[in-house]
Design a protein around this motif. Structure first.
Motif, short mmCIF file in Angstrom:
data_model
loop_
_atom_site.label_atom_id
_atom_site.label_comp_id
_atom_site.label_asym_id
_atom_site.label_seq_id
_atom_site.Cartn_x
_atom_site.Cartn_y
_atom_site.Cartn_z
N LEU A 31 0.84 -1.21 0.00
CA LEU A 31 0.00 0.00 0.00
C LEU A 31 0.87 1.25 0.00
O LEU A 31 0.53 2.26 -0.65
CB LEU A 31 -0.92 -0.02 1.23
N ALA A 32 1.99 1.19 0.70
CA ALA A 32 2.89 2.36 0.80
C ALA A 32 3.50 2.75 -0.53
O ALA A 32 3.96 3.88 -0.69
CB ALA A 32 3.99 2.07 1.82
N LEU A 33 3.51 1.83 -1.48
CA LEU A 33 4.01 2.16 -2.82
C LEU A 33 3.12 3.18 -3.52
O LEU A 33 3.56 3.88 -4.43
CB LEU A 33 4.12 0.90 -3.68
N PHE A 34 1.85 3.25 -3.09
CA PHE A 34 0.87 4.11 -3.77
C PHE A 34 0.32 5.22 -2.89
O PHE A 34 -0.38 6.10 -3.39
CB PHE A 34 -0.30 3.24 -4.26
N VAL A 35 0.65 5.18 -1.59
CA VAL A 35 0.07 6.14 -0.64
C VAL A 35 1.19 6.90 0.06
O VAL A 35 2.20 6.30 0.43
CB VAL A 35 -0.78 5.39 0.42
N PRO A 36 1.03 8.22 0.26
CA PRO A 36 2.06 8.99 0.98
C PRO A 36 2.23 8.47 2.41
O PRO A 36 1.28 7.96 3.01
CB PRO A 36 1.51 10.42 0.98
N ASN A 37 3.43 8.66 2.93
CA ASN A 37 3.75 8.15 4.27
C ASN A 37 2.80 8.67 5.34
O ASN A 37 2.34 7.92 6.20
CB ASN A 37 5.19 8.53 4.63
N THR A 38 2.53 9.96 5.30
CA THR A 38 1.68 10.55 6.34
C THR A 38 0.26 9.99 6.30
O THR A 38 -0.34 9.75 7.35
CB THR A 38 1.61 12.09 6.16
N ALA A 39 -0.24 9.75 5.10
CA ALA A 39 -1.59 9.19 4.97
C ALA A 39 -1.64 7.75 5.46
O ALA A 39 -2.69 7.28 5.90
CB ALA A 39 -2.05 9.26 3.52
N LEU A 40 -0.51 7.07 5.41
CA LEU A 40 -0.46 5.67 5.84
C LEU A 40 -0.21 5.55 7.34
O LEU A 40 -0.79 4.70 8.01
CB LEU A 40 0.66 4.94 5.08
N LEU A 41 0.64 6.43 7.86
CA LEU A 41 1.06 6.31 9.26
C LEU A 41 -0.08 6.51 10.25
O LEU A 41 -0.15 5.82 11.27
CB LEU A 41 2.17 7.32 9.55
N ILE A 42 -0.98 7.43 9.96
CA ILE A 42 -2.04 7.73 10.92
C ILE A 42 -2.95 6.52 11.14
O ILE A 42 -3.12 6.07 12.28
CB ILE A 42 -2.85 8.97 10.47
N PRO A 43 -3.56 5.94 10.09
CA PRO A 43 -4.40 4.76 10.33
C PRO A 43 -3.60 3.57 10.86
O PRO A 43 -4.10 2.79 11.67
CB PRO A 43 -5.01 4.45 8.97
N LEU A 44 -2.35 3.43 10.41
CA LEU A 44 -1.51 2.34 10.88
C LEU A 44 -1.25 2.47 12.37
O LEU A 44 -1.33 1.48 13.12
CB LEU A 44 -0.19 2.33 10.11
N LEU A 91 2.52 -4.98 13.59
CA LEU A 91 1.96 -3.63 13.45
C LEU A 91 2.84 -2.60 14.15
O LEU A 91 3.06 -1.50 13.62
CB LEU A 91 0.54 -3.59 14.01
N LEU A 92 3.36 -2.95 15.32
CA LEU A 92 4.26 -2.03 16.02
C LEU A 92 5.53 -1.79 15.21
O LEU A 92 6.01 -0.65 15.09
CB LEU A 92 4.60 -2.58 17.41
N ALA A 93 6.08 -2.88 14.65
CA ALA A 93 7.27 -2.75 13.81
C ALA A 93 6.97 -1.88 12.58
O ALA A 93 7.81 -1.08 12.16
CB ALA A 93 7.76 -4.12 13.38
N SER A 94 5.79 -2.05 12.01
CA SER A 94 5.41 -1.27 10.83
C SER A 94 5.39 0.22 11.14
O SER A 94 5.89 1.04 10.36
CB SER A 94 4.04 -1.72 10.31
N VAL A 95 4.81 0.58 12.28
CA VAL A 95 4.77 1.99 12.68
C VAL A 95 6.20 2.52 12.83
O VAL A 95 6.53 3.61 12.34
CB VAL A 95 4.00 2.17 14.00
N ILE A 96 7.05 1.76 13.49
CA ILE A 96 8.42 2.20 13.74
C ILE A 96 9.20 2.39 12.45
O ILE A 96 9.85 3.43 12.23
CB ILE A 96 9.15 1.21 14.67
N VAL A 97 9.14 1.41 11.54
CA VAL A 97 9.96 1.53 10.32
C VAL A 97 9.44 2.60 9.37
O VAL A 97 10.22 3.20 8.63
CB VAL A 97 10.10 0.16 9.59
#
Length: 205
Positions: A31-44, A91-97
Motif C-alpha cells: 500500500l505504501a508504494l501508492f500512498v504517501p507516508n503521512t496518509a499511511l502512518l495515521i491509520p496504521l 503492526l508495532l514494527a510497521s509503525v516504527i519503520v
C-alpha cells in the motif's frame, strides 16, 4: 484455569496462519508504494495502538483471554495464548519503520519479514537437514535468497535503495531470522534490517 479449544487440523491451521502472515505482512508495504507516508502512518498507528491496548487488556483479564482463546484458538499459536500475538508485533514494527526517513527502507524491511521469514519456515520444514541455532541452514538460505530478490526488485524501483544497501538489508534480516532471540522476530527483522539499511545509506552517501 485451563481453556478447552476446539480440536483443529494442525496442518490446515499452519497453512492458514502462513497465508495470513504473507497477506497481512505485505499489505502495508505494498500500500505504501501508492500512498504517501503521512496518509499511511495515521491509520496504521491507530490500528497498532488499538491492537496493543486490546492485548494488554486481554492479558490482564483472564476471563477475556479465555473467551478469545475459545473463539480464536485456531488463529493463535500456543505461546500467543499467554503472550502478545505476532500480528501486534508486526503492526508495532510497521509503525516504527515507517518513521524512518526513507519509506522504501520500511517497505523493503517489511517484505523481508512477510516473504523472507515465511520462505525460511517453508523450506526449512520441507528440506531442512543441517541445523544451526535450532534453525535449518536450508531455511536461512531460502530467507537470504528471498530477501536478496526483494532488495534487488526495490533497488530497481527507487534510487534510494542501491544494490549494496539492499544486500546489507537482506543479510541482516537473514541473520536476525537465524539467531535465537527472546524478542519476536516480527519486531526484530523489520526494525534491525531497516536500521542497517539506513546506516548503510548514510555510509554510501
Amino acid at each position: 484455569m485451563s481453556v478447552r479449544v476446539r480440536p483443529v487440523d494442525i496442518t490446515l491451521n499452519k497453512h492458514w496462519r502462513r497465508w495470513l502472515h504473507l497477506i497481512g505482512g505485505s499489505f502495508f508495504p505494498i500500500l505504501a508504494l501508492f500512498v504517501p507516508n503521512t496518509a499511511l502512518l495515521i491509520p496504521l498507528a491507530i490500528v497498532a495502538g488499538a491492537l496493543t491496548l486490546l492485548e494488554i487488556v486481554r492479558l490482564k483479564i483472564p476471563q477475556l483471554n479465555q473467551w478469545m482463546i475459545l473463539h480464536l484458538g485456531e488463529a493463535l499459536k500456543p505461546r500467543e495464548q499467554s503472550q502478545a500475538t505476532g500480528a501486534t508485533y508486526l503492526l508495532l514494527a510497521s509503525v516504527i519503520v515507517f518513521l524512518f526517513p526513507d519509506k522504501y527502507v520500511a517497505i523493503t524491511s517489511l517484505l523481508f519479514l512477510s516473504i523472507g521469514d515465511l520462505m525460511a519456515k517453508i523450506i526449512g520444514e520441507k528440506y531442512g537437514h543441517r541445523v544451526l541455532f535450532k534453525k535449518s541452514i536450508e531455511g536461512s538460505f531460502a530467507c537470504l535468497v528471498s530477501c536478496l530478490s526483494i532488495g534487488i526488485l526495490i533497488s530497481r524501483i527507487t534510487p534510494t535503495i542501491s544494490l549494496p544497501i539492499a544486500i546489507i538489508g537482506a543479510v541482516s534480516a537473514t541473520i536476525v531470522e537465524l539467531l535465537p532471540s527472546p524478542i519476536d522476530d516480527n519486531l526484530t527483522i523489520p526494525i534491525i534490517s531497516a536500521l542497517m539499511m539506513t546506516l548503510s545509506a548514510l555510509y554510501f552517501g
